[in-house]
Design an enzyme around this catalytic site. Structure first.
Site: not given
Ligand code: G6P
Ligand code: MN
Ligand code: MN
Length: 433
Positions: A199, A253
Site C-alpha cells: 500500500h 493508497y
Molecule cells: C484493497 C486492498 C486490500 C483491502 C481492500 C479493502 O483491495 O488491497 O488490502 O483489504 O482493498 O476493500 P474493502 O472492500 O474491504 O474496503
Molecule cells: Mn492490499
C-alpha cells in the site's frame, strides 16, 4: 493433489478465491480446500462453505471442500496456507476508522493509525499460526492477505520460525489491469516494475509488450476521470504537474499521503452520514451473505466486485500456480528485501516485482528508489518496524512511538489521545497490552 488451507474461510471474499481455484484447476491440481474459522464466524463459514461446494459442483471440478473450526486438524499436511482473517471482524475495523477521525486524523485500516491497531490485534495470531505450521506442515507456504499485509509478512519473516511466507495484495494486479483498460490492450501484455512497500508501492516503469509506456500513462492519469483506483479509495485526481514531476506511477493508497487534507475532509463527510468504509462494507457484506444463502447460487455473485479486493483471486491463484509449477514469471509480492531496494533493511519485507519460483519469490533488483519517494517509503518502513515491536511486546511507549511517527498523525499529543482511546476500545483483542 494439493491441500489448501484458508484461515478466515468464512470471509465474504472466499467465493473469489474458490473461483480462482476452479479457473486454474487444470494446471493447479487442488484436491482439498479446508476453510477454517473460529466459533464467532461459524455461521458465515457454513454459508460460504456451502456456496463453495455448489461452485465446484457446478464447475464439475473435483475439489473437496472441508469446513472446520479445528485449525490444527486443517493445517496438518497442508501444501499452501492462505490467511484472510480479520481479528474482531468489521466492528473492529469501524473503530479503527472512526476513532482517529474524531481527532481529525484519517484512520486507514492498513498503513494509518487504524492499521497500527489492526497490526496489534493480528500479529500475535499470525505468529501462533506460524508456530502451528512449523509443527504441522513445515514445508507449506504461507500466503498472507490479512492486512496490514506488509507488516504481517515482516513479522512472520523476522519473528517466527518459518521463512516460507509471501504477502499478497491486489493493488499491483489492479494497477496492471487499470493500465490495460486505459490503453485498451489485453492485461497479459502489460507489465509494471513495482517497488516500495505494501500500500506504498510505486510503478517505477510501465510496459506494454516490453516497451515503456510510462509517460503515456502519466499523461493519461492527469485526467481525474482516468485515475486508476480501487472501490475502497476515493481517488480525487492528481495535480498534473505533481504527477509529471513525480514521474512514477503512484498506487491508489498514495491518495492518503499526497492528498491528506482532501481525503480527510471527504472521510469526515462520509463519517457524518454513517458511511465510513467499514460501515459501507458492513452493509455490502450483509447483502452478500443473503445472496450466498440462495441454494440456486453456484457462482461468485457480481456484487462482490463492489469490494476493494477485486482480482484478489487472480493474484492468489496465479501466485500459487507459479510456485507450484516453478513458472519463473514476474509478479509483485511482499517478500524479504535481500538487498533488492537499497536503503531498506536487508531482512525487511518489501513489495517488489519478483521472479516466482518453486523456492519462492526472487526479488528483481531495484537499487535506489528515486530520491523524491525514499523518505516516505522509509518513514512507513520505520513505522512498520516499530509497530511490530509494539505488537509483540505490548510496550506502551513503543506503541506511542509508532503512532507518532506515522505520517498521517500530526503530533505526539494527538497520537496519545488516539492511542489511549483505541487501546481501551480494542481491549478484548489486545491481551499483550
Ligand atoms: C484493497 C486492498 C486490500 C483491502 C481492500 C479493502 O483491495 O488491497 O488490502 O483489504 O482493498 O476493500 P474493502 O472492500 O474491504 O474496503
Ligand atoms: Mn492490499
Ligand atoms: Mn527468517
Amino acid at each position: 493433489g494439493l491441500k489448501i488451507v484458508t484461515i478466515g474461510g468464512g470471509s465474504s471474499y472466499t467465493p473469489e478465491l474458490i473461483e480462482g481455484f476452479i479457473k486454474y484447476h487444470e494446471e493447479l491440481p487442488v484436491k482439498e480446500i479446508w476453510l477454517v474459522d473460529i466459533e464467532e464466524g461459524k455461521e458465515k463459514l457454513e454459508i460460504v462453505g456451502e456456496l463453495a461446494r455448489r461452485m465446484v459442483a457446478k464447475a464439475g471440478v473435483s475439489i473437496d471442500i472441508f469446513l472446520t473450526l479445528d485449525r490444527r486438524k486443517a493445517l496438518s499436511g497442508a501444501d499452501f496456507v492462505t490467511t484472510q482473517l480479520r481479528v474482531g471482524q468489521l466492528a473492529a475495523r469501524a473503530l479503527d476508522e472512526k476513532i482517529p477521525l474524531k481527532h481529525g486524523v484519517i484512520g486507514q485500516e492498513t498503513n494509518g493509525p487504524g492499521g497500527l491497531f489492526k497490526a496489534f490485534r493480528t500479529i500475535p495470531v499470525m505468529l501462533e499460526i506460524a508456530k502451528e505450521m512449523e509443527e504441522l506442515c513445515p514445508d507449506a507456504w504461507l500466503i498472507n492477505f490479512t492486512n496490514p499485509a506488509g507488516m504481517v509478512t515482516e513479522a512472520v519473516l523476522r519473528y517466527s520460525g518459518i521463512s516460507k511466507v509471501v504477502g499478497l495484495c491486489n493493488v499491483p494486479i489492479g494497477m496492471e489491469r487499470g493500465v490495460a483498460d486505459l490503453l485498451n490492450v489485453d492485461p497479459a501484455r502489460v507489465r509494471i516494475d513495482f517497488a516500495g512497500l505494501n500500500h506504498m508501492v510505486y510503478g517505477i516503469d510501465v510496459f506494454v509488450d516490453g516497451k515503456s509506456v510510462k509517460s503515456e500513462i502519466i499523461e493519461l492519469i492527469t485526467d481525474p476521470d482516468k485515475a486508476i483506483t480501487m472501490k475502497n479509495i476515493h481517488a480525487m485526481g492528481w495535480e498534473p504537474s505533481f504527477l509529471r514531476g513525480l514521474n512514477l506511477f503512484p498506487c491508489p493508497y498514495h491518495n492518503y499521503y499526497y492528498k491528506t487534507g482532501d481525503v480527510l475532509a471527504q472521510e469526515l463527510k462520509d463519517a457524518e452520514k454513517g458511511e465510513t468504509r467499514a460501515e459501507v462494507v458492513q452493509k455490502l457484506e450483509a447483502g452478500l451473505f443473503e445472496l450466498y444463502k440462495d441454494p440456486e447460487l453456484a457462482i461468485k455473485p457480481p456484487q462482490l466486485e463492489k469490494r476493494g479486493g477485486a482480482y484478489y483471486s487472480d493474484a492468489a491463484v496465479r501466485l500459487i500456480r507459479s510456485m507450484y509449477m516453478d513458472k519463473c514469471d514476474i509478479q509483485a509480492v511482499n517478500t524479504v528485501n535481500h538487498g533488492a531496494i537499497t536503503g531498506i533493511p536487508y531482512e525487511s519485507a518489501v513489495e517488489v516485482s519478483c521472479i516466482i519460483t518453486k523456492d519462492g519469490p526472487k526479488p528483481i533488483t531495484v537499487g535506489e528508489l528515486p530520491i523524491a519517494v525514499q523518505g516516505l517509503v522509509m518513514q512507513i518502513k520505520s513505522f512498520e518496524r516499530v509497530a511490530i515491536e509494539a505488537a509483540i511486546s505490548g510496550d506502551y511507549e513503543k506503541a506511542l512511538l509508532a503512532m507518532t511517527i506515522n505520517p498521517l498523525v500530526p503530533s505526539d499529543r494527538v497520537a496519545k489521545l488516539i492511542l489511549d482511546e483505541m487501546l481501551e476500545a480494542h481491549r478484548a483483542y489486545l491481551p499483550q497490552f
